[in-house]
Design a protein around this motif. Structure first.
Motif, PDB file in Angstrom:
ATOM      1  N   THR A  59       0.851  -1.194   0.000  1.00  0.00           N
ATOM      2  CA  THR A  59       0.000   0.000   0.000  1.00  0.00           C
ATOM      3  C   THR A  59       0.886   1.244   0.000  1.00  0.00           C
ATOM      4  N   GLY A  60       2.091   1.124  -0.562  1.00  0.00           N
ATOM      5  CA  GLY A  60       3.020   2.238  -0.552  1.00  0.00           C
ATOM      6  C   GLY A  60       3.750   2.318   0.777  1.00  0.00           C
ATOM      7  N   GLY A  61       4.159   3.536   1.154  1.00  0.00           N
ATOM      8  CA  GLY A  61       4.969   3.710   2.348  1.00  0.00           C
ATOM      9  C   GLY A  61       4.297   3.347   3.643  1.00  0.00           C
ATOM     10  N   SER A  62       2.977   3.193   3.632  1.00  0.00           N
ATOM     11  CA  SER A  62       2.245   2.799   4.838  1.00  0.00           C
ATOM     12  C   SER A  62       2.294   1.302   5.085  1.00  0.00           C
ATOM     13  N   THR A  63       2.755   0.553   4.090  1.00  0.00           N
ATOM     14  CA  THR A  63       2.680  -0.903   4.100  1.00  0.00           C
ATOM     15  C   THR A  63       3.094  -1.530   5.424  1.00  0.00           C
ATOM     16  N   PHE A  64       4.204  -1.069   5.970  1.00  0.00           N
ATOM     17  CA  PHE A  64       4.831  -1.761   7.093  1.00  0.00           C
ATOM     18  C   PHE A  64       4.030  -1.639   8.382  1.00  0.00           C
ATOM     19  N   LEU A  65       3.212  -0.607   8.461  1.00  0.00           N
ATOM     20  CA  LEU A  65       2.347  -0.475   9.632  1.00  0.00           C
ATOM     21  C   LEU A  65       1.119  -1.371   9.523  1.00  0.00           C
ATOM     22  N   SER A  66       0.872  -1.899   8.332  1.00  0.00           N
ATOM     23  CA  SER A  66      -0.144  -2.942   8.201  1.00  0.00           C
ATOM     24  C   SER A  66       0.449  -4.304   8.533  1.00  0.00           C
ATOM     25  N   TYR A  67       1.743  -4.491   8.259  1.00  0.00           N
ATOM     26  CA  TYR A  67       2.388  -5.760   8.593  1.00  0.00           C
ATOM     27  C   TYR A  67       2.371  -6.016  10.099  1.00  0.00           C
ATOM     28  N   THR A  68       2.538  -4.983  10.905  1.00  0.00           N
ATOM     29  CA  THR A  68       2.495  -5.187  12.356  1.00  0.00           C
ATOM     30  C   THR A  68       1.130  -5.700  12.791  1.00  0.00           C
ATOM     31  N   LEU A  69       0.078  -5.174  12.160  1.00  0.00           N
ATOM     32  CA  LEU A  69      -1.275  -5.616  12.486  1.00  0.00           C
ATOM     33  C   LEU A  69      -1.492  -7.052  12.022  1.00  0.00           C
ATOM     34  N   MET A  70      -1.049  -7.371  10.792  1.00  0.00           N
ATOM     35  CA  MET A  70      -1.203  -8.731  10.278  1.00  0.00           C
ATOM     36  C   MET A  70      -0.414  -9.723  11.135  1.00  0.00           C
ATOM     37  N   ALA A  71       0.801  -9.334  11.512  1.00  0.00           N
ATOM     38  CA  ALA A  71       1.620 -10.217  12.339  1.00  0.00           C
ATOM     39  C   ALA A  71       0.970 -10.447  13.697  1.00  0.00           C
TER      40      ALA A  71
END
Length: 386
Positions: free
Chosen positions: A85-97
């Protein structure tokens, strides 16, 4: 206090940086791997412990980067997520993890990023291009999209160029306390206003850096985190929201989806803006910081310019914002979201040296993807906040 099942169920136990600034002769993959190995070592773990991998590389360098990094590290994970999702991607990974860890689908999640954007190309590389109806006007992508938002904010609320410049000056003041920051030294309001124009009203000092750099996080369950070498930093709240992809489809140029992501992240954490000790925002452009401070509830809509003026978000100000120097002065290797998280972890552990915020217990990290398109908010806390 929120009773949401995800609140505090997972924690970050390793956080590391690699290749900041310039890393000549190194690939994006190599930078990501260095950060990953360092983050695992900090957590007292090795690659054999990793059973979930979340990550991506910049632009279109490798659309299957989750598979590639897993292979290069010798991993055979149960979960591999390469969502973009662009530069926001990694803050979604924390939620998925966190969700996967809570449900017992994995035990150790690695989140990675690496980019050699500066030494490989010397310019910002994006996988997104202007929409067909925008392209004939030859916008400078993505700067012109953010310039539209800045111009509209100035028109609607009387925000000034000096107020936007204050964001860059504050970021530089934090960077001057950070030996890892790429750009250090004096920066004044007049310096920002007098620098090269990129896309009116934004000058080059209103725009993020182009650097190399990588970062990695290791997450595990709260129960396991208690036995790790470093003090755990818990994910208290997280939420994502998207309103558009192309700037011409943005419902309102002065309001972002952070209004929604922030509201739901606060609800999960059981907190309000008044509970936040340190704020790490995706400041690809100076207008971003103003918009996100408003939309995340730190000031009223239209008052962001006045809020940041006079050093309010600089060292010694009323709200510590982008304490590493942000994307404007510390690092911006194509996507910046990971670096908000690493800096927040360091602040909550008390490891930020000269730039340490006293008694920091709660940090808000906010990621931005596309052209103000994807907004993702994370709220992190220490053991004392559980």
């Amino acid at each position: 206090m929120s009773t949401h099942g995800l609140r505090g169920s997972a924690a970050i136990v390793g956080a590391a940086l690699a290749g900041l600034g310039e890393a000549p002769g190194r690939s994006s993959e190599e930078i990501a791997i260095e950060a990953s190995v360092k983050a695992l070592a900090e957590a007292g773990l090795t690659t054999r412990h990793v059973d979930a991998v979340f990550g991506s590389l910049p632009g279109n360098s490798n659309p299957l980067s989750g598979l590639l990094i897993a292979e290069m590290l010798g991993l055979q994970p149960k979960i591999t997520d390469n969502n973009r999702t662009g530069g926001s991607t990694f803050l979604s990974y924390t939620l998925m993890a966190a969700m996967a860890l809570k449900e017992g689908l994995c035990e150790t999640a690695l989140i990675f990023y690496g980019s050699n954007q500066r030494t490989a190309s010397g310019k910002l590389i994006s996988s997104v291009r202007p929409f067909a109806y925008e392209a004939p006007y030859a916008p400078l992508f993505p700067a012109t999209s953010y310039a539209l938002a800045a111009s509209r904010h100035m028109h609607e609320y009387g925000t000034t160029r000096e107020q936007m410049a204050a964001v860059a000056v504050a970021a530089r003041a934090w960077a001057n306390l950070n030996p890892e920051a790429f750009m250090r030294g004096p920066l004044s309001i007049d310096d920002v206003l007098g620098s090269r124009m990129v896309s009116s009203p934004l000058t080059v000092r209103d725009c993020c850096l182009v650097t190399d750099g990588g970062a990695a996080l290791v997450m595990t369950t709260a129960a396991r985190a208690r036995d790790m070498p470093k003090r755990p930093v818990y994910l208290l709240g997280a939420a994502a929201a998207t309103t558009h992809m192309n700037i011409m489809a943005m419902p309102k140029l002065t309001e972002t989806a952070a209004l929604d992501s922030g509201r739901r992240a606060y609800a999960m954490a059981g907190m309000t803006p008044a509970d936040i000790d340190v704020v790490e925002l995706y400041d690809a452009f100076t207008i971003n910081t103003i918009l996100f401070l408003e939309d995340l509830g730190f000031c009223k809509k239209g008052e962001g310019g006045a809020f940041v003026a006079g050093g309010a978000i600089a060292p010694g100000g009323r709200l510590p914002v982008n304490t590493n120097g942000g994307g404007l002065s510390c690092v911006h290797p194509g996507m910046y979201g990971m670096f908000t998280l690493v800096e927040a972890v360091r602040q909550l552990r008390g490891e930020a040296d000269q730039r340490q915020v006293p008694n920091a217990q709660v940090a808000l990290c906010h990621g931005n993807g596309g052209v103000l398109s994807s907004q993702i908010t994370n709220i992190l806390g220490t053991q004392a906040t559980l």
